[in-house]
Enzyme design. Structure first.
Site, short mmCIF file in Angstrom:
data_model
loop_
_atom_site.label_atom_id
_atom_site.label_comp_id
_atom_site.label_asym_id
_atom_site.label_seq_id
_atom_site.Cartn_x
_atom_site.Cartn_y
_atom_site.Cartn_z
N ASP A 63 -1.52 10.70 9.72
CA ASP A 63 -0.81 10.60 8.45
C ASP A 63 0.56 10.02 8.76
OD1 ASP A 63 0.71 10.95 6.18
OD2 ASP A 63 -0.05 12.96 5.74
N VAL A 64 0.83 8.81 8.26
CA VAL A 64 2.06 8.12 8.66
C VAL A 64 3.32 8.80 8.13
CG1 VAL A 64 0.86 5.90 8.79
CG2 VAL A 64 2.09 6.50 6.68
N ASN A 90 -0.05 -0.78 8.50
CA ASN A 90 -0.67 -1.29 7.27
C ASN A 90 -0.78 -0.24 6.17
OD1 ASN A 90 -2.80 -2.95 5.64
ND2 ASN A 90 -3.85 -1.04 6.18
N SER A 142 4.85 -6.83 1.46
CA SER A 142 4.22 -7.39 0.25
C SER A 142 5.16 -8.42 -0.35
CB SER A 142 3.96 -6.29 -0.79
OG SER A 142 3.56 -6.86 -2.02
N TYR A 155 7.42 0.64 -5.84
CA TYR A 155 6.61 -0.06 -4.84
C TYR A 155 7.40 -1.25 -4.28
CZ TYR A 155 2.65 -2.66 -2.85
OH TYR A 155 1.80 -3.34 -2.00
N ALA A 157 10.62 -1.84 -4.26
CA ALA A 157 11.79 -1.43 -3.47
C ALA A 157 11.35 -0.94 -2.09
CB ALA A 157 12.56 -0.35 -4.21
N LYS A 159 8.79 -1.96 -0.44
CA LYS A 159 8.36 -3.12 0.34
C LYS A 159 9.55 -3.99 0.74
CE LYS A 159 3.93 -2.32 0.55
NZ LYS A 159 3.26 -2.10 1.84
N1 LIG Z 1 -4.01 -5.15 -2.39
C1 LIG Z 1 -3.00 -6.00 -2.54
O1 LIG Z 1 -3.02 -6.90 -3.41
C2 LIG Z 1 -1.77 -5.90 -1.66
C3 LIG Z 1 -0.78 -6.87 -1.81
C4 LIG Z 1 0.34 -6.81 -1.01
C5 LIG Z 1 0.48 -5.83 -0.04
N2 LIG Z 1 -0.50 -4.88 0.10
C6 LIG Z 1 -0.29 -3.87 1.15
O2 LIG Z 1 -1.36 -3.92 2.09
C7 LIG Z 1 -1.58 -2.63 2.66
C8 LIG Z 1 -3.03 -2.21 2.47
O3 LIG Z 1 -3.31 -2.21 1.07
P1 LIG Z 1 -4.79 -2.14 0.47
O4 LIG Z 1 -4.78 -2.98 -0.75
O5 LIG Z 1 -5.79 -2.38 1.54
O6 LIG Z 1 -4.80 -0.59 0.00
P2 LIG Z 1 -5.99 0.47 0.02
O7 LIG Z 1 -5.53 1.55 -0.90
O8 LIG Z 1 -7.28 -0.19 -0.23
O9 LIG Z 1 -5.98 1.01 1.53
C9 LIG Z 1 -4.89 1.74 2.03
C10 LIG Z 1 -5.29 2.44 3.32
O10 LIG Z 1 -4.15 3.22 3.76
C11 LIG Z 1 -4.58 4.56 4.02
N3 LIG Z 1 -3.47 5.48 3.82
C12 LIG Z 1 -2.84 5.82 2.65
N4 LIG Z 1 -1.88 6.73 2.88
C13 LIG Z 1 -1.88 6.97 4.22
C14 LIG Z 1 -1.12 7.83 5.08
N5 LIG Z 1 -0.16 8.64 4.59
N6 LIG Z 1 -1.38 7.80 6.40
C15 LIG Z 1 -2.36 7.01 6.91
N7 LIG Z 1 -3.13 6.20 6.15
C16 LIG Z 1 -2.88 6.19 4.82
C17 LIG Z 1 -5.74 4.79 3.04
O11 LIG Z 1 -6.55 5.87 3.43
C18 LIG Z 1 -6.45 3.44 3.12
O12 LIG Z 1 -7.32 3.37 4.22
C19 LIG Z 1 -0.60 -1.68 1.95
O13 LIG Z 1 0.57 -1.52 2.73
C20 LIG Z 1 -0.30 -2.43 0.66
O14 LIG Z 1 0.94 -2.05 0.09
C21 LIG Z 1 -1.62 -4.89 -0.69
#
Ligand SMILES: NC(=O)c1ccc[n+]([C@@H]2O[C@H](COP(=O)([O-])OP(=O)(O)OC[C@H]3O[C@@H](n4cnc5c(N)ncnc54)[C@H](O)[C@@H]3O)[C@@H](O)[C@H]2O)c1
Length: 263
Positions: A63-64, A90, A142, A155, A157, A159
């Site tokens: 858990d980060v 990530n 992001s 969100y 802020a 990022k």
């Molecule tokens: N989906 C998009 O369009 C998008 C765009 C820009 C940036 N992002 C960024 O990319 C990254 C991944 O996003 P995604 O769309 O795959 O999201 P997602 O919700 O599909 O996956 C997120 C992952 O992070 C894990 N997670 C959440 N909280 C956690 C914690 N406290 N400790 C450890 N793991 C944890 C979840 O279990 C999951 O496996 C994120 O940082 C998100 O902000 C996503």
């Protein structure tokens, strides 16, 4: 020889979505992978996919937001693989409510996971990287962090903070031979997206009720290349930044967004 042959990578939130795509591309580039996640079921599934690609995989509960969890997770990776070369921060969350209804909890969660979580896990990995005077950290920020706007303030802020923290970590760790960079994804159809569709229905396609149609309408209006980005696109950028080809790049944040944000 592949770009990352036999390197050891830890990917937080690597079980699904973008993290899973990053895991796949790192493994295809030759790396062995530790997946640090709170969702162990999807992490195990993705680990199985890494093994099918012929690489070693390990799931660690991490858990980060919890220092002790990060410490145990990184220690577990070091014990299992005997080292760590690449950390990909990530794991991320999006706010539960759009700005007009945003709560303190929305701010706390976004800042804890998306910003402080990067520092917490990087601090643990950096101890190891400093000793061996080498290491790569790639943070997933992001394009939302490039410019504030009404709707996703907590969100965005968090990022923007992740982009700034990338620069601070790069400044501090450069003398130890550690590169720290970020990737700023654009629009990806992942589970996270389901929480966001309300924003884009209101702004761009008020008559659209289908989530996927709203996503595509926003993409058409905002993205010069006109195609959505995939988790593998983000993974390819991570592979580059984690490779020797990027040895003189640090403190940078790379947009992988089809041209939505040109800065
Ligand atoms: N989906 C998009 O369009 C998008 C765009 C820009 C940036 N992002 C960024 O990319 C990254 C991944 O996003 P995604 O769309 O795959 O999201 P997602 O919700 O599909 O996956 C997120 C992952 O992070 C894990 N997670 C959440 N909280 C956690 C914690 N406290 N400790 C450890 N793991 C944890 C979840 O279990 C999951 O496996 C994120 O940082 C998100 O902000 C996503």
């Amino acid at each position: 020889m592949a770009a990352l042959d036999d390197r050891i990578a830890l990917v937080t939130g690597g079980g699904r979505g973008i993290g899973r795509g990053i895991v796949h591309q790192l493994a295809k580039a030759g790396a062995h992978i530790a997946i640090g996640d709170v969702d162990l079921e999807s992490a195990e599934k993705t680990a199985g996919e890494v093994e099918e690609l012929g690489r070693r995989a390990r799931v660690v509960r991490l858990d980060v937001t919890r220092a002790e969890s990060a410490r145990a997770g990184v220690a577990g990776v070091l014990e299992h693989f005997g080292g760590l070369d690449i950390l990909v921060n990530n794991a991320g969350v999006v706010q539960e409510h759009l700005d007009d209804e945003a709560t303190e909890d929305d701010y706390d969660r976004c800042f804890e996971v998306n910003l402080k979580g990067i520092w917490i896990v990087s601090r643990e990995a950096a101890e190891h990287f400093k000793q061996r005077e080498a290491g790569k950290i790639v943070n997933i920020a992001s394009i939302a962090g490039r410019r504030g706007g009404h709707g996703l303030a907590p969100y965005s802020a968090s990022k923007a903070g992740a982009i700034s923290l990338t620069q601070s970590l790069a400044s501090g760790l450069g003398r130890f031979g550690v590169n720290v960079n970020a990737v700023c994804p654009g629009l990806l159809w992942t589970p996270m997206w389901e929480k966001l569709e309300g924003l884009f229905q209101g702004d761009v396609a008020p008559d659209v009720v289908d989530k996927r149609a709203a996503f595509e309408a926003y993409l058409r209006s905002a993205c010069p290349l006109g195609r959505e980005q995939t988790p593998e696109d983000i993974g390819d950028a991570v592979v580059f930044l984690a490779s020797d080809a990027a040895r003189n790049i640090t403190g940078q944040s790379l947009n992988v967004d089809g041209g939505i944000q040109m800065n």
